[in-house]
Design an enzyme around this catalytic site. Structure first.
Site, short mmCIF file in Angstrom:
data_model
loop_
_atom_site.label_atom_id
_atom_site.label_comp_id
_atom_site.label_asym_id
_atom_site.label_seq_id
_atom_site.Cartn_x
_atom_site.Cartn_y
_atom_site.Cartn_z
N CYS A 1 4.13 1.44 11.82
CA CYS A 1 5.00 2.09 10.84
C CYS A 1 5.65 3.34 11.41
O CYS A 1 6.68 3.76 10.94
CB CYS A 1 4.22 2.47 9.60
N THR B 1 9.91 -7.18 -12.77
CA THR B 1 9.43 -8.56 -12.87
C THR B 1 8.38 -8.83 -11.79
O THR B 1 8.59 -8.48 -10.62
CB THR B 1 10.62 -9.52 -12.70
N ALA C 1 0.81 -1.22 0.00
CA ALA C 1 0.00 0.00 0.00
C ALA C 1 0.84 1.27 0.00
O ALA C 1 0.42 2.30 -0.53
CB ALA C 1 -0.95 0.00 1.19
N HIS D 1 -0.71 -8.01 3.13
CA HIS D 1 -0.36 -8.50 4.49
C HIS D 1 -1.36 -8.08 5.56
O HIS D 1 -1.25 -8.50 6.71
CB HIS D 1 1.07 -8.11 4.86
N1 PMP Z 1 -2.10 2.67 4.65
C1 PMP Z 1 -2.65 2.20 5.77
C2 PMP Z 1 -3.98 2.73 6.21
C3 PMP Z 1 -1.99 1.23 6.53
O1 PMP Z 1 -2.56 0.76 7.64
C4 PMP Z 1 -0.74 0.75 6.09
C5 PMP Z 1 0.03 -0.29 6.89
N2 PMP Z 1 0.30 0.12 8.20
C6 PMP Z 1 -0.19 1.27 4.91
C7 PMP Z 1 -0.91 2.22 4.22
C8 PMP Z 1 1.12 0.79 4.38
O2 PMP Z 1 0.96 -0.47 3.82
P1 PMP Z 1 2.20 -1.40 3.38
O3 PMP Z 1 2.73 -1.96 4.64
O4 PMP Z 1 1.59 -2.43 2.49
O5 PMP Z 1 3.16 -0.54 2.65
#
Ligand code: PMP
Length: 388
Positions: free
Chosen positions: A333, A247, A76, A208
């Site tokens: 994150c 790829t 994402a 994930h």
């Molecule tokens: N957007 C939201 C709302 C999320 O919860 C997250 C994951 N914490 C992300 C984006 C980022 O996703 P990814 O780990 O797949 O880069």
């Protein structure tokens, strides 16, 4: 689950989910014998591309989209970057407004690419929210009336589980000729969203968060009425219709397809089950913790989310006092940085509530027994932290 994790209680499904064994099963042939490059015209390549197209069809079906509108990415974060930077840069020379509207409670994977666009000369409007995390749609309407290129608002918040009214926002964007991107990372596979019904033009998702593998996701890009053009982030072999070179991650994409199929089949019953467990978890804690506050809108949030503010403590101390309960104090994150939740601050919570908050997120692996044990561990942990 790995051996040493057996005794832990995993209540952090909003950060990531374990790989469903059925998803692993679907992926295994593509990690072993079927290793072809999906771009190769020979038999091994065709086997790989057939599996990729099947997965693309699954993701498209779940969104009510055409498979040609699905671009596979690394997750994402990349999907959001491709959506936001890609649209803005593709429009840079068009006679379109250079204004983008978002909200202060978005994930950093939206806020940070928008800050980069701001540095390139785009105007970025960040709408505020009320104490429960709701947007003021009147304010959005005012901004739309001034002329907007793109609106980016998440379908549900990763920290609180609070939703935005996506179909209503989509209709307003459509009326004013603004493109609408939604980061659906927390809802895809959990809650239905049809891109036509909701007038969504771009949508980000990640495997994930729905019991698929890490490092794979997708971006939905509308092909018609309107056709959305994006400038690619990666230049190279022109894969994915020139929108994302590199790829293809065949096992990952197969995993995303399998995870989507399972999530779609099970989502209704699963939301009811998880929601009932979450309510029970909160009821037990409310009985044992005077002054406990639920963050966000208690009556309108994703079934598995429980973001709780414990009075008079630091959430990190509570997590340390119960190391076998996996939960988080800020989005996984951002917990690497020292910043405490920008989302809770945007909701107007005082610093004590922000510091004392812990996000628990229940999911497919959560059992009734685990929820009861977790509540007991939390009450014990609180006694230890407060010395009471
Ligand atoms: N957007 C939201 C709302 C999320 O919860 C997250 C994951 N914490 C992300 C984006 C980022 O996703 P990814 O780990 O797949 O880069």
């Amino acid at each position: 689950m790995p051996e040493e994790r057996r005794d832990t209680i995993y209540l952090d499904h909003a950060a990531t989910t374990p790989l469903d064994p059925r998803v692993l099963e679907a992926m295994l042939p593509f990690l072993q014998g079927s290793f072809g490059n999906a771009s190769s015209p020979h038999a091994a390549g065709r086997e790989a591309s057939g599996a990729v197209e099947e997965a693309r069809g699954r993701v498209a079906l779940a969104l009510g989209a055409d498979p040609r509108e699905v671009v596979f990415t690394s997750g994402a974060t990349e999907s959001n970057n491709l959506a936001l930077r890609g649209v803005a840069r593709a429009q840079a020379h068009a006679r379109r407004p250079r204004r983008v509207v978002t909200c202060v409670t978005e994930h950093h994977a939206v806020l940070d690419p928008l800050a980069a666009l701001e540095a390139e000369g785009f105007e970025v409007v960040r709408l505020g929210v009320d104490r429960e995390g709701h947007l003021d749609l009147g304010r959005l309407e005012e901004e739309l009336a001034r002329g907007v290129l793109l609106v980016s608002l998440m379908s549900a918040n990763n920290e609180t589980g609070g939703r935005h009214p996506i179909a209503e926002i989509g209709a307003r964007c459509r009326e004013h000729g603004a493109l609408f991107h939604t980061d659906a990372t927390q809802t895809f596979g959990k809650e239905p969203l049809d891109v036509d019904e909701a007038s969504v033009d771009l949508l980000s998702l990640s495997a994930h968060k729905l019991y698929g593998p890490k490092g794979v996701g997708a971006l939905y890009l509308r092909r018609k009425r309107p056709r959305v053009r994006v400038e690619p982030l990666l230049e190279g072999g022109g894969h994915e219709g020139g929108r994302r070179s590199g790829t293809l991650n065949v096992p990952g994409i197969v995993g995303l397809g399998a995870a989507t199929r399972l999530a779609e089949a099970e989502r209704g019953a699963e939301a009811a089950r998880v929601g009932a467990l979450r309510d029970r978890f909160e009821a037990t804690l409310r009985d044992g913790v005077p002054g406990l506050k639920v963050i966000g809108d208690p009556s309108d949030r994703l079934a598995g989310h429980s973001n709780l503010a414990f009075p008079g403590i630091d959430g990190d101390d509570l997590l340390k006092a119960m190391p076998d309960v996996c939960a988080s104090t800020a989005a996984a994150c951002t917990s690497a940085s020292l910043e405490r939740s920008h989302v809770l601050r945007a909701l107007g919570h005082d610093p004590e509530a922000v510091v004392g908050s812990v996000r628990f997120s229940l999911g497919r692996t959560t059992t009734e027994g685990e929820v009861e044990r977790a509540a007991r561990r939390i009450l014990d942990g609180l006694h230890r932290v407060t010395g009471a």
